[in-house]
Write an enzyme that holds these catalytic residues in place. Structure first.
Site, PDB file in Angstrom:
ATOM      1  N   LYS A 185       0.879  -1.174   0.000  1.00 36.56           N
ATOM      2  CA  LYS A 185       0.000   0.000   0.000  1.00 36.56           C
ATOM      3  C   LYS A 185       0.913   1.220   0.000  1.00 36.56           C
ATOM      4  CE  LYS A 185      -2.084   3.102   1.774  1.00 36.56           C
ATOM      5  NZ  LYS A 185      -1.761   4.452   1.305  1.00 36.56           N
ATOM      6  N   GLU A 260       9.379   1.852  10.844  1.00 37.40           N
ATOM      7  CA  GLU A 260      10.468   2.807  10.545  1.00 37.40           C
ATOM      8  C   GLU A 260       9.804   4.163  10.565  1.00 37.40           C
ATOM      9  OE1 GLU A 260      13.739   2.164   9.757  1.00 37.40           O
ATOM     10  OE2 GLU A 260      13.852   0.434   8.433  1.00 37.40           O
ATOM     11  N   CYS A 294      13.794  10.808   6.528  1.00 36.89           N
ATOM     12  CA  CYS A 294      13.543  10.509   7.958  1.00 36.89           C
ATOM     13  C   CYS A 294      14.760  10.823   8.806  1.00 36.89           C
ATOM     14  CB  CYS A 294      13.153   9.046   8.110  1.00 36.89           C
ATOM     15  SG  CYS A 294      14.338   7.919   7.370  1.00 36.89           S
ATOM     16  N   GLU A 393       9.608  17.003  13.998  1.00 35.93           N
ATOM     17  CA  GLU A 393      10.050  16.799  12.618  1.00 35.93           C
ATOM     18  C   GLU A 393       9.282  17.745  11.684  1.00 35.93           C
ATOM     19  OE1 GLU A 393       8.691  13.137  10.707  1.00 35.93           O
ATOM     20  OE2 GLU A 393      10.714  12.840   9.946  1.00 35.93           O
TER      21      GLU A 393
END
Ligand code: NAD
Length: 457
Positions: A185, A260, A294, A393
């Site tokens: 997905k 992750e 990331c 972030e």
């Protein structure tokens, strides 16, 4: 540049299938804001079909199914996929660049990694056969013991948009190599190349149901997949908030998950570095792929004795980054992936300003680009540790800066975060780099740690 986006459907059981509700959503070129195509939007019923297909392909046909095929057979398909991707590399690179906004040369470099990854896991799949049934010696001869490596079953692979095909490959290739069957997905913000992977699987004759690809929204396609009782494992890469939701869904069915997640990684710069080389690394660490990485090192912790000079060099670097349409020669920074992310990045910058930080350079749309989700490379100083810009972030081209005077202070600043993931130490003193890297190793262990690096200058 005229690029035609292939019109695709969901890829289920080896065939293109129109979503049961026949919904589609637009693909927007982030550099122009134009609608350039449409993506099928799966819902729970489509996900059920995909899981059912994966389940049948895993073990329905004892002896002929994917899970019991020799590794060498699975490897043949993985190599065939790698070679088709090699053939189509230019076309796929263009599709990736127009879909997620990364500079064309970066998109092409990602494809080299995609090809390498499929070949790498093909090799591991081949090696698997020889490792099966390895005897384990036991103190009592009455018992015989050996190791049989078995695939876990049907796996759900849910991926983000920053490296669309590469992130998908990092999950698809090992899963298929191990003998799992899968439902991928991809992110609704960048699904185009993953649907092309489906076409490639069709072309190489991958057995039906081994890899199913369902595009769609997180709550409509992702959520039913992660809570599906017939999925044996979930592998997810994406934001911490979604990761937490997926972990909750998996916990209801005591299902294993690999996550992750996001990061707010520090880069510590000591006073003994080569300023130019370190400035280049710092710029790369934060602004590569528009900061949408990331492990982007988006918190600079620099020794107070070199801070002014070092930050000046960063500003010079930032001024020279070419920001343009991803297809323009020399482009180093394309647009942010979507309007939603673009607004989020600008919002983080304006919150930092309202909290008292200084926007040293950047902070808005570049003047020469009137359309598209472009944000200038941004460097922010006068930051406190309680500010959102320091703690959360951004996932955009934004670097925030703090200074330190002692090593202990630098480590404390670096570790004062609820994220794990990456970190970097820049110094000519190798012992110091190793010492600091070990400290982070211990602290990060509990925080979904991924990588730790240190570079000696
Ligand atoms: P996201 O969490 O919004 O979406 C990731 C995927 O999850 C998408 O496919 C989305 O449709 C799906 N999803 C959303 N809600 C869901 C739900 N309730 N159930 C199941 N699936 C759902 O993340 P994003 O915005 O696509 O990606 C950016 C994030 O990914 C950043 O936080 C970044 O740090 C992280 N990321 C991490 C790594 C890593 O290796 N650690 C790599 C790349 C990106």
């Amino acid at each position: 540049m005229a690029i035609s986006i292939p019109s695709r459907q969901l890829f289920i059981d080896g065939e293109w299938k129109v979503p049961l509700l026949n919904n589609r959503f637009p693909i927007i070129n982030p550099a122009t804001e134009d609608i350039i195509g449409h993506i099928p939007a799966a819902t729970k019923e489509d996900v059920d079909l995909a899981v059912d297909a994966a389940k049948r392909a895993f073990s329905h046909n004892k002896g002929k199914d994917w899970s019991s095929a020799p590794g060498s057979v699975r490897a043949r398909y993985l190599r065939a996929i790698a070679s088709k991707i090699t053939e189509k590399k230019d076309e796929l690179g263009k599709l990736e660049a127009i879909d997620c906004g990364k500079p064309l040369d970066e998109a092409l470099a990602d494809l080299d990694d995609v090809i390498g990854c499929f070949n790498y896991y093909a090799e591991l799949a081949e090696g698997l056969d020889a490792k099966q049934n390895a005897p384990v010696s036991l103190p009592m001869e009455t018992f015989k013991s050996y190791v049989l490596k078995e695939p876990i079953g049907v796996v759900a692979l849910i991926t983000p948009w920053n490296y669309p095909l590469l992130m998908a490959t990092w999950k698809v290739a090992p899963a298929l190599a191990a003998g799992c069957t899968a439902i991928l997905k991809p992110s609704e913000l960048a699904s185009v190349t993953c649907l092309e992977l489906a076409e490639i699987c069709r072309e190489v004759g991958l057995p039906p149901g081994v890899l199913n690809i369902v595009t769609g929204l997180g709550n409509e396609a992702g959520a039913p997949l992660s809570s599906h009782p017939d999925v044996d494992k979930i592998s997810f890469t994406g934001s911490s908030a979604t990761g937490s939701r997926i972990m909750t869904a998996a916990a209801q069915l005591t299902k294993p998950v690999s996550l992750e997640l996001g990061g707010k990684s520090p880069i510590i710069v000591f006073e003994d570095v080569d300023l130019d080389k370190t400035a280049e690394w710092t710029i790369f660490g934060c602004f590569f792929t528009n900061g949408q990485i990331c492990s982007a090192t988006s918190r600079l912790i620099v020794h107070e004795s070199i801070a002014t000079e070092f930050v000046n060099r960063l500003v010079q670097w930032a001024k020279n980054i070419k920001i343009s349409d991803p297809f323009e020669e020399g482009c180093r920074l394309g647009p942010i992936v979507s309007e939603g992310q673009y607004k989020k990045v600008l919002n983080c910058i304006s919150t930092a300003k309202s909290e008292g930080a200084t926007i040293l350079i950047g902070g808005s749309r570049p003047e020469h680009l009137k359309k598209g989700y472009f944000v200038e490379p941004t460097i922010i100083t006068d930051v406190t540790t309680s500010m959102q810009i320091w703690r959360e972030e951004v996932f955009g081209p934004v670097l925030c800066v703090k200074t330190f005077s002692t090593e202990e202070e630098a480590i404390e600043l670096a570790n004062d975060t609820h994220y794990g993931l990456g970190s970097a130490v820049m110094s000519k003193d190798l012992e110091r780099c190793e010492r600091i890297s070990k400290v982070r190793l211990i602290l990060d262990y509990h925080k979904n740690c991924k990588t730790k690096g240190f570079y000696v200058n």
